[in-house]
Design a protein around this motif. Structure first.
Motif, PDB file in Angstrom:
ATOM      1  N   THR A  46       0.410 -19.652  -0.662  1.00  0.00           N
ATOM      2  CA  THR A  46      -0.374 -18.420   0.249  1.00  0.00           C
ATOM      3  C   THR A  46      -0.329 -16.855  -1.113  1.00  0.00           C
ATOM      4  O   THR A  46       0.558 -16.864  -1.913  1.00  0.00           O
ATOM      5  CB  THR A  46       1.178 -17.735   1.219  1.00  0.00           C
ATOM      6  OG1 THR A  46       1.906 -17.546   0.523  1.00  0.00           O
ATOM      7  CG2 THR A  46       0.634 -18.575   2.631  1.00  0.00           C
ATOM      8  N   TYR A  47      -0.922 -15.310  -0.214  1.00  0.00           N
ATOM      9  CA  TYR A  47      -0.693 -14.741  -1.408  1.00  0.00           C
ATOM     10  C   TYR A  47      -0.156 -13.266  -0.765  1.00  0.00           C
ATOM     11  O   TYR A  47      -0.115 -12.720   0.229  1.00  0.00           O
ATOM     12  CB  TYR A  47      -2.352 -14.039  -1.778  1.00  0.00           C
ATOM     13  CG  TYR A  47      -3.040 -14.950  -2.690  1.00  0.00           C
ATOM     14  CD1 TYR A  47      -2.884 -14.612  -4.184  1.00  0.00           C
ATOM     15  CD2 TYR A  47      -3.966 -16.122  -2.135  1.00  0.00           C
ATOM     16  CE1 TYR A  47      -3.394 -15.603  -4.877  1.00  0.00           C
ATOM     17  CE2 TYR A  47      -3.911 -16.651  -3.416  1.00  0.00           C
ATOM     18  CZ  TYR A  47      -4.683 -16.339  -4.178  1.00  0.00           C
ATOM     19  OH  TYR A  47      -4.843 -16.866  -5.259  1.00  0.00           O
ATOM     20  N   HIS A  48       0.754 -12.648  -0.916  1.00  0.00           N
ATOM     21  CA  HIS A  48       1.243 -11.234  -0.708  1.00  0.00           C
ATOM     22  C   HIS A  48       0.302 -10.569  -1.484  1.00  0.00           C
ATOM     23  O   HIS A  48       0.596 -10.103  -2.298  1.00  0.00           O
ATOM     24  CB  HIS A  48       2.961 -11.435  -1.257  1.00  0.00           C
ATOM     25  CG  HIS A  48       3.783 -12.469   0.084  1.00  0.00           C
ATOM     26  ND1 HIS A  48       3.997 -12.412   1.066  1.00  0.00           N
ATOM     27  CD2 HIS A  48       3.630 -13.781  -0.968  1.00  0.00           C
ATOM     28  CE1 HIS A  48       3.999 -13.591   1.253  1.00  0.00           C
ATOM     29  NE2 HIS A  48       3.948 -14.480   0.570  1.00  0.00           N
ATOM     30  N   ALA A  98      -2.125  -2.519  -0.693  1.00  0.00           N
ATOM     31  CA  ALA A  98      -3.242  -1.949  -0.611  1.00  0.00           C
ATOM     32  C   ALA A  98      -4.502  -1.721  -1.293  1.00  0.00           C
ATOM     33  O   ALA A  98      -4.215  -1.844  -2.593  1.00  0.00           O
ATOM     34  CB  ALA A  98      -2.477  -0.256  -0.170  1.00  0.00           C
ATOM     35  N   ASP A  99      -5.647  -1.582  -1.109  1.00  0.00           N
ATOM     36  CA  ASP A  99      -6.479  -1.800  -1.559  1.00  0.00           C
ATOM     37  C   ASP A  99      -7.625  -3.556  -2.348  1.00  0.00           C
ATOM     38  O   ASP A  99      -7.932  -3.266  -3.262  1.00  0.00           O
ATOM     39  CB  ASP A  99      -6.898  -0.972  -2.851  1.00  0.00           C
ATOM     40  CG  ASP A  99      -6.408   0.449  -3.087  1.00  0.00           C
ATOM     41  OD1 ASP A  99      -6.755   1.426  -1.694  1.00  0.00           O
ATOM     42  OD2 ASP A  99      -5.030   1.632  -3.213  1.00  0.00           O
ATOM     43  N   VAL A 100      -6.843  -3.963  -0.902  1.00  0.00           N
ATOM     44  CA  VAL A 100      -7.610  -4.804  -1.764  1.00  0.00           C
ATOM     45  C   VAL A 100      -8.090  -5.697  -0.241  1.00  0.00           C
ATOM     46  O   VAL A 100      -9.547  -5.984  -1.159  1.00  0.00           O
ATOM     47  CB  VAL A 100      -6.069  -6.460  -1.869  1.00  0.00           C
ATOM     48  CG1 VAL A 100      -6.528  -7.769  -1.407  1.00  0.00           C
ATOM     49  CG2 VAL A 100      -4.716  -5.973  -2.585  1.00  0.00           C
ATOM     50  N   SER A 157      -9.501  -3.130  -5.262  1.00  0.00           N
ATOM     51  CA  SER A 157      -8.698  -3.537  -6.519  1.00  0.00           C
ATOM     52  C   SER A 157     -10.788  -4.268  -7.013  1.00  0.00           C
ATOM     53  O   SER A 157     -10.475  -5.235  -6.310  1.00  0.00           O
ATOM     54  CB  SER A 157      -7.514  -4.319  -5.901  1.00  0.00           C
ATOM     55  OG  SER A 157      -7.128  -4.728  -7.145  1.00  0.00           O
ATOM     56  N   LYS A 158     -10.190  -4.318  -8.090  1.00  0.00           N
ATOM     57  CA  LYS A 158     -11.030  -5.803  -9.343  1.00  0.00           C
ATOM     58  C   LYS A 158     -10.362  -5.756 -10.118  1.00  0.00           C
ATOM     59  O   LYS A 158     -10.634  -6.619 -10.823  1.00  0.00           O
ATOM     60  CB  LYS A 158     -12.398  -4.715  -9.777  1.00  0.00           C
ATOM     61  CG  LYS A 158     -13.074  -3.977  -8.737  1.00  0.00           C
ATOM     62  CD  LYS A 158     -14.640  -3.627  -9.933  1.00  0.00           C
ATOM     63  CE  LYS A 158     -15.579  -3.225  -8.087  1.00  0.00           C
ATOM     64  NZ  LYS A 158     -16.737  -2.844  -9.030  1.00  0.00           N
ATOM     65  N   ALA A 195      -2.858  -3.877  -7.610  1.00  0.00           N
ATOM     66  CA  ALA A 195      -2.842  -5.233  -6.957  1.00  0.00           C
ATOM     67  C   ALA A 195      -3.911  -6.147  -7.313  1.00  0.00           C
ATOM     68  O   ALA A 195      -4.680  -5.962  -7.998  1.00  0.00           O
ATOM     69  CB  ALA A 195      -2.693  -4.830  -5.196  1.00  0.00           C
ATOM     70  N   VAL A 196      -3.051  -6.712  -7.677  1.00  0.00           N
ATOM     71  CA  VAL A 196      -3.752  -8.168  -7.856  1.00  0.00           C
ATOM     72  C   VAL A 196      -4.814  -8.754  -6.772  1.00  0.00           C
ATOM     73  O   VAL A 196      -4.738  -8.173  -5.376  1.00  0.00           O
ATOM     74  CB  VAL A 196      -3.108  -9.129  -8.492  1.00  0.00           C
ATOM     75  CG1 VAL A 196      -4.036 -10.769  -8.220  1.00  0.00           C
ATOM     76  CG2 VAL A 196      -2.284  -9.328  -9.079  1.00  0.00           C
ATOM     77  N   GLN A 197      -5.887  -9.015  -7.743  1.00  0.00           N
ATOM     78  CA  GLN A 197      -7.358  -8.964  -5.990  1.00  0.00           C
ATOM     79  C   GLN A 197      -7.161 -10.894  -5.718  1.00  0.00           C
ATOM     80  O   GLN A 197      -8.609 -11.183  -6.678  1.00  0.00           O
ATOM     81  CB  GLN A 197      -8.471  -8.156  -6.456  1.00  0.00           C
ATOM     82  CG  GLN A 197      -9.617  -8.670  -6.028  1.00  0.00           C
ATOM     83  CD  GLN A 197      -9.520  -7.821  -4.126  1.00  0.00           C
ATOM     84  OE1 GLN A 197      -9.145  -9.138  -3.404  1.00  0.00           O
ATOM     85  NE2 GLN A 197      -9.799  -7.164  -3.601  1.00  0.00           N
ATOM     86  N   PRO A 198      -6.613 -11.159  -4.639  1.00  0.00           N
ATOM     87  CA  PRO A 198      -7.142 -12.802  -4.950  1.00  0.00           C
ATOM     88  C   PRO A 198      -8.463 -13.405  -3.891  1.00  0.00           C
ATOM     89  O   PRO A 198      -8.403 -14.042  -3.314  1.00  0.00           O
ATOM     90  CB  PRO A 198      -5.697 -13.226  -4.452  1.00  0.00           C
ATOM     91  CG  PRO A 198      -5.992 -12.229  -3.471  1.00  0.00           C
ATOM     92  CD  PRO A 198      -5.745 -11.214  -4.126  1.00  0.00           C
ATOM     93  N   LEU A 199      -9.094 -12.048  -3.094  1.00  0.00           N
ATOM     94  CA  LEU A 199     -10.154 -12.384  -2.589  1.00  0.00           C
ATOM     95  C   LEU A 199     -11.417 -12.544  -2.998  1.00  0.00           C
ATOM     96  O   LEU A 199     -11.880 -12.100  -2.396  1.00  0.00           O
ATOM     97  CB  LEU A 199     -10.171 -11.610  -1.345  1.00  0.00           C
ATOM     98  CG  LEU A 199      -8.284 -10.964  -0.799  1.00  0.00           C
ATOM     99  CD1 LEU A 199      -8.427 -10.518   0.042  1.00  0.00           C
ATOM    100  CD2 LEU A 199      -7.775 -12.198   0.094  1.00  0.00           C
TER     101      LEU A 199
END
Length: 92
Positions: free
Chosen positions: A10-12, A15-17, A27-28, A52-56
């Motif tokens: 799971t990713y937590h 904002a901005d993801v 987020s890039k 924020a880290v962008q996992p998507l």
């Protein structure tokens, strides 16, 4: 029975993801970038500091396509799509 379920990654994220919330863009700061994969040996570039880290994946392209669809659908009133998004970001 929850005891038999297989754990799922799971990713937590913040904002901005998935969509812009606090800034005008998504987020890039992709999870596969060196500073996210191996932070001990790769300092975070200044441009990603406090991002924020962008996992998507490339959500900016998705968002841009979404917004263009809104503009196309509403035609002459399509500028309201941008106004609404700008107002949403300003309110956060």
């Amino acid at each position: 029975n929850l005891d038999n379920e297989t754990p799922v990654d799971t990713y937590h994220y913040g904002a901005d993801v998935s969509f812009p919330m606090m800034h005008a863009t998504v987020s890039k700061n992709y999870d596969w970038l060196p500073h996210n994969v191996d932070p001990v040996n790769n300092p975070v570039p200044q441009m990603f500091d406090e991002t924020a880290v962008q996992p998507l994946g490339d959500r900016q392209n998705f968002y841009d396509t979404f917004m263009q669809g809104c503009r196309d659908f509403y035609g002459r009133k399509g500028g309201r799509c941008d106004s609404t998004e700008t107002d949403s970001v300003r309110m956060t």
